[in-house]
Design a protein around this motif. Structure first.
Motif, PDB file in Angstrom:
ATOM      1  N   LYS A 163       6.691   0.298  11.563  1.00  0.00           N
ATOM      2  CA  LYS A 163       5.592   0.782  12.408  1.00  0.00           C
ATOM      3  C   LYS A 163       5.937   2.135  13.021  1.00  0.00           C
ATOM      4  CE  LYS A 163       3.568  -3.662  13.265  1.00  0.00           C
ATOM      5  NZ  LYS A 163       2.965  -4.598  14.175  1.00  0.00           N
ATOM      6  N   VAL A 169       5.864   4.763  10.186  1.00  0.00           N
ATOM      7  CA  VAL A 169       4.485   5.110   9.827  1.00  0.00           C
ATOM      8  C   VAL A 169       3.902   6.103  10.823  1.00  0.00           C
ATOM      9  CG1 VAL A 169       2.125   4.201   9.646  1.00  0.00           C
ATOM     10  CG2 VAL A 169       4.017   3.040   8.477  1.00  0.00           C
ATOM     11  N   GLU A 170       4.075   5.863  12.096  1.00  0.00           N
ATOM     12  CA  GLU A 170       3.527   6.788  13.097  1.00  0.00           C
ATOM     13  C   GLU A 170       4.174   8.161  12.975  1.00  0.00           C
ATOM     14  OE1 GLU A 170       0.791   6.346  14.963  1.00  0.00           O
ATOM     15  OE2 GLU A 170       0.717   4.538  13.716  1.00  0.00           O
ATOM     16  N   ILE A 205      -2.587   4.912   3.631  1.00  0.00           N
ATOM     17  CA  ILE A 205      -3.272   5.255   4.881  1.00  0.00           C
ATOM     18  C   ILE A 205      -3.943   6.599   4.641  1.00  0.00           C
ATOM     19  CG2 ILE A 205      -3.038   5.911   7.309  1.00  0.00           C
ATOM     20  CD1 ILE A 205      -0.502   4.141   7.394  1.00  0.00           C
ATOM     21  N   LYS A 244       2.941   9.864   9.670  1.00  0.00           N
ATOM     22  CA  LYS A 244       1.558  10.347   9.782  1.00  0.00           C
ATOM     23  C   LYS A 244       1.533  11.742  10.401  1.00  0.00           C
ATOM     24  CE  LYS A 244      -1.298   7.195  11.562  1.00  0.00           C
ATOM     25  NZ  LYS A 244      -1.762   5.960  12.224  1.00  0.00           N
ATOM     26  N   TYR A 247       2.882  -4.784   6.072  1.00  0.00           N
ATOM     27  CA  TYR A 247       2.483  -3.400   5.832  1.00  0.00           C
ATOM     28  C   TYR A 247       1.038  -3.163   6.262  1.00  0.00           C
ATOM     29  CZ  TYR A 247       6.832  -2.666   3.246  1.00  0.00           C
ATOM     30  OH  TYR A 247       8.148  -2.553   2.893  1.00  0.00           O
ATOM     31  N   ILE A 248       0.179  -4.144   6.055  1.00  0.00           N
ATOM     32  CA  ILE A 248      -1.205  -4.027   6.525  1.00  0.00           C
ATOM     33  C   ILE A 248      -1.226  -3.933   8.059  1.00  0.00           C
ATOM     34  CG2 ILE A 248      -3.408  -5.264   6.706  1.00  0.00           C
ATOM     35  CD1 ILE A 248      -2.786  -6.300   3.794  1.00  0.00           C
ATOM     36  N   SER A 249      -0.385  -4.724   8.720  1.00  0.00           N
ATOM     37  CA  SER A 249      -0.323  -4.668  10.184  1.00  0.00           C
ATOM     38  C   SER A 249       0.222  -3.333  10.683  1.00  0.00           C
ATOM     39  CB  SER A 249       0.518  -5.825  10.741  1.00  0.00           C
ATOM     40  OG  SER A 249       1.906  -5.562  10.608  1.00  0.00           O
ATOM     41  N   CYS A 250       0.911  -2.592   9.809  1.00  0.00           N
ATOM     42  CA  CYS A 250       1.435  -1.267  10.157  1.00  0.00           C
ATOM     43  C   CYS A 250       0.397  -0.168   9.939  1.00  0.00           C
ATOM     44  CB  CYS A 250       2.681  -0.961   9.324  1.00  0.00           C
ATOM     45  SG  CYS A 250       4.102  -1.984   9.728  1.00  0.00           S
ATOM     46  N   GLY A 251      -0.805  -0.557   9.491  1.00  0.00           N
ATOM     47  CA  GLY A 251      -1.886   0.405   9.338  1.00  0.00           C
ATOM     48  C   GLY A 251      -2.251   0.747   7.908  1.00  0.00           C
ATOM     49  N   PHE A 252      -1.540   0.197   6.943  1.00  0.00           N
ATOM     50  CA  PHE A 252      -1.828   0.487   5.543  1.00  0.00           C
ATOM     51  C   PHE A 252      -3.005  -0.335   5.037  1.00  0.00           C
ATOM     52  CE2 PHE A 252       2.578   1.921   5.670  1.00  0.00           C
ATOM     53  CZ  PHE A 252       2.515   3.076   4.903  1.00  0.00           C
ATOM     54  N   ASN A 253      -3.744   0.248   4.110  1.00  0.00           N
ATOM     55  CA  ASN A 253      -4.743  -0.491   3.337  1.00  0.00           C
ATOM     56  C   ASN A 253      -4.070  -0.950   2.057  1.00  0.00           C
ATOM     57  OD1 ASN A 253      -7.053  -0.068   5.040  1.00  0.00           O
ATOM     58  ND2 ASN A 253      -6.982   2.064   4.375  1.00  0.00           N
TER      59      ASN A 253
END
Length: 169
Positions: free
Chosen positions: A100, A103-104, A166, A107, A133-139
């Protein structure tokens, strides 16, 4: 928590985390890394794409960025994207949700470098990891079987892979 570029002096620590990650992958999943060439890691360091997270002056996590990934992403590789690979965490710091944080951080890095997507892949079939990974913002984009694996690490030779993305605004 501090993000810094890795140097050649960090290679032994990077490989130690890769070994920890490979052991853990074998305990919780069906697909695990099968080792990496030292020259590949040296190249990512030289390209300023090997990163690490330091926590309390200790190596807590490592990850690699790539600016293209045509063998995995094929036509989508034409998009302005940055790709995250080889995330490995020091077991002492497991549970700190480094993905997480990565990812931030990525980005922001991507936007600063004119990229519109952050992408990653993982071996398919691990629903727990997919959901993380979805919970980390990924589709979640689905599963692919790679057509050409020449030049990729050994774990890409067989099996299928889940793709994640993302889209940045």
């Amino acid at each position: 928590m501090k993000f810094i570029q890795s140097t050649h002096q960090d290679i032994d620590g990077i490989f130690q985390l890769y070994n920890y990650a490979t052991t853990y992958q074998g305990e919780v999943g069906t697909l695990k890394w099968q080792g990496f060439e030292r020259s590949m890691v040296e190249k990512t360091i030289d390209q300023h794409l090997q990163w690490q997270i330091m926590l309390d002056d200790e190596l807590a996590c490592v990850f690699t960025l790539t600016l293209n990934d045509p063998l995995i992403w094929e036509e989508k590789d034409k998009d302005p994207a940055i790709y995250i690979h080889r995330i490995a965490t020091n077991p002492k710091f497991r549970g700190k949700h480094f993905v997480k944080h990565i990812v931030e951080w990525v980005k922001k890095y991507a936007l600063e470098n004119g990229k519109l997507y952050v992408r990653m892949d993982t071996g398919s079939g691990n629903e727990r990891l997919n959901n993380y990974y979805i919970s980390c913002g990924f589709n979640y984009l689905g599963v692919v079987k790679l057509k050409n694996t020449a030049g990729l690490p050994k774990h890409y030779q067989d099996g299928s892979f889940s793709l994640f993305e993302i889209k940045l605004s």
